[in-house]
Every structure is written in structure tokens, then in C-alpha cells.
Design a protein around this motif. Structure first.
Motif, PDB file in Angstrom:
ATOM      1  N   THR A   7       4.702  16.699  -5.756  1.00  0.00           N
ATOM      2  CA  THR A   7       4.395  15.590  -4.850  1.00  0.00           C
ATOM      3  C   THR A   7       5.471  14.507  -4.848  1.00  0.00           C
ATOM      4  OG1 THR A   7       3.131  14.507  -6.616  1.00  0.00           O
ATOM      5  CG2 THR A   7       1.909  15.927  -5.090  1.00  0.00           C
ATOM      6  N   ILE A  64       1.961   6.702  -6.990  1.00  0.00           N
ATOM      7  CA  ILE A  64       0.974   7.678  -7.451  1.00  0.00           C
ATOM      8  C   ILE A  64       1.488   9.101  -7.265  1.00  0.00           C
ATOM      9  CG2 ILE A  64      -1.323   8.627  -6.999  1.00  0.00           C
ATOM     10  CD1 ILE A  64      -2.221   5.789  -6.268  1.00  0.00           C
ATOM     11  N   LEU A  65       2.134   9.362  -6.134  1.00  0.00           N
ATOM     12  CA  LEU A  65       2.680  10.693  -5.867  1.00  0.00           C
ATOM     13  C   LEU A  65       3.773  11.041  -6.870  1.00  0.00           C
ATOM     14  CD1 LEU A  65       2.856  10.680  -1.958  1.00  0.00           C
ATOM     15  CD2 LEU A  65       1.266  11.964  -3.400  1.00  0.00           C
ATOM     16  N   GLY A 116       6.606  11.417  -2.308  1.00  0.00           N
ATOM     17  CA  GLY A 116       6.711  10.068  -2.850  1.00  0.00           C
ATOM     18  C   GLY A 116       8.041   9.431  -2.516  1.00  0.00           C
ATOM     19  N   ALA A 133       0.829  -1.205   0.000  1.00  0.00           N
ATOM     20  CA  ALA A 133       0.000   0.000   0.000  1.00  0.00           C
ATOM     21  C   ALA A 133       0.865   1.257   0.000  1.00  0.00           C
ATOM     22  CB  ALA A 133      -0.929  -0.007   1.214  1.00  0.00           C
ATOM     23  N   THR A 176       2.251   1.762  -3.405  1.00  0.00           N
ATOM     24  CA  THR A 176       1.217   2.234  -4.318  1.00  0.00           C
ATOM     25  C   THR A 176       1.034   3.741  -4.196  1.00  0.00           C
ATOM     26  OG1 THR A 176       0.033   0.117  -4.170  1.00  0.00           O
ATOM     27  CG2 THR A 176      -1.198   2.011  -4.998  1.00  0.00           C
ATOM     28  N   VAL A 177       0.912   4.228  -2.970  1.00  0.00           N
ATOM     29  CA  VAL A 177       0.743   5.665  -2.734  1.00  0.00           C
ATOM     30  C   VAL A 177       1.967   6.434  -3.220  1.00  0.00           C
ATOM     31  CG1 VAL A 177       0.442   7.449  -0.982  1.00  0.00           C
ATOM     32  CG2 VAL A 177      -0.818   5.292  -0.796  1.00  0.00           C
TER      33      VAL A 177
END
Length: 208
Positions: free
Chosen positions: A61, A53-54, A65, A46, A49-50
């Protein structure tokens, strides 16, 4: 799971089965306890994944990340130890118990990983073949560190003892499973690229 079954057979006097037999045994075990294993990798997956995406959202961002990626690496090491312990102790069914058992083994595991990585890297700098040879020779250091409590160079020496005289057996079986993993990875990467979800590739790397 394939690798820990290899380790078990090398620890015993039983002849080592073929790569496909080991893979089938590992697959059956994962199918049986898949939810338990997935629960262990869920948190670091998880985070990856975040973080992915960042990174995909842009430079603003990407710093966050990057921080999450570092956190993910720590959690990856934690989950790796928890997975090995959970795989070895078949009576264990709670992912929290696996993480709890891993707590005191993280530092020795990381230290052993760094040491073995340096040795393998030096071998690769000399020539590719020495790097491959050392990677196979030291391939069981993870299990020696986590399951036998060996630390640093002792874990590497234990791996060397297990592989000595059977280097080609290990290489052949790991080569086959490596090809299988490459095929699976290529298929997943192709699908991710086709649907323009390439930010998920770091997560795929982690899970595989």
C-alpha cells in the motif's frame, strides 16, 4: 498567524512588538477564528492522514501512500495560500471563499517558493550562516507573493526591503517562536510515540 502579524507590523511604521506579544495576539486571533482555519487545513490534513496509514500498512500500500503524499503536497500549497488570504481578510468566514481566492495565486506562490528555496539552499551549501542569513532576509516572500502580487524574484526583493536594517529584530522574534514550536512538536511526538501512533507524525508536521 505569528508571521503574518510580523509582516503587518513591518508594513507599517509601528514599532515591532516583542515575540511574546506577537504570539499572544496571534493566539487570540486563532482562538477567535479557529474553526475557519481548521476547515481550511482539514482536506490536506485528511489526505496526509490516509497516506501515512497506507505507508504504515506495508510495501503493497506504500505506492498508493506515495501518490497521496504528492497530492497532499499540492493541497498543502493550496491551503497555505488560502490560510494567508483568510488570515489577512478578517471578514472572510467561509473556507471555500478562501480556496476560491487562492486559485489564481498558487503558481506565483510555488514559483517564488522554489526560487527562494534554491537561494537559501545555495547559501547553506556555502556555509550554514549564509543560509540562515538568507532565510531570514527572504522570510516575507510568501506574503509579498500572496498579498502584494509579487512574482518570483520580485517577491524575494520585496522581502529583502522589509527586512533590511532590521534583520536581527526578525531573527530574534522568529528564533523565539521557533523554540515554542519545537517544544510543542516534541510533546506531541512524545505522546504519539508513547501510544504507538507514529504514523500520525507526518500529519503533525503538516498542522504545525
Amino acid at each position: 498567524r505569528f508571521y503574518i502579524f510580523s509582516y503587518r507590523f513591518f508594513m507599517s511604521t509601528t514599532p515591532l512588538p516583542s515575540a511574546m506579544d506577537l504570539l499572544k495576539t496571534a493566539k487570540a486571533h486563532v482562538m477567535k477564528r479557529g474553526k475557519f482555519f481548521m476547515a481550511i487545513v482539514a482536506v490536506p490534513a485528511a489526505v496526509y492522514t490516509v497516506a501515512s496509514i497506507l505507508f504504515a500498512m506495508g510495501p503493497v500500500t506504500s505506492v498508493a501512500g506515495g501518490i497521496l503524499m504528492i497530492v497532499g503536497l499540492v493541497l498543502y500549497a493550496y491551503s497555505s495560500v488560502a490560510l494567508v488570504l483568510g488570515m489577512e481578510q478578517e471578514s472572510m468566514t467561509d473556507w471555500r471563499a478562501a480556496y476560491s481566492a487562492a486559485r489564481g495565486k498558487i503558481v506565483p506562490y510555488i514559483w517564488s517558493s522554489i526560487l527562494v528555496g534554491i537561494v537559501a539552499f545555495i547559501g547553506t551549501l556555502l556555509l550554514i550562516l549564509p543560509g540562515i542569513y538568507l532565510s531570514i532576509l527572504l522570510g516575507f516572500y510568501t506574503f509579498a507573493s500572496i498579498l502584494e502580487g509579487k512574482r518570483g524574484w520580485d517577491a524575494a526583493q520585496r522581502s529583502k526591503e522589509l527586512v533590511k536594517g532590521r534583520w536581527w529584530q526578525v531573527f530574534g522574534r522568529w528564533f523565539v517562536i521557533g523554540l515554542v514550536i519545537m517544544v510543542v512538536y516534541a510533546i506531541i511526538v512524545g505522546i504519539a510515540g508513547a501510544i504507538d501512533e507514529t504514523y500520525l507524525l507526518p500529519v503533525v508536521d503538516f498542522v504545525i
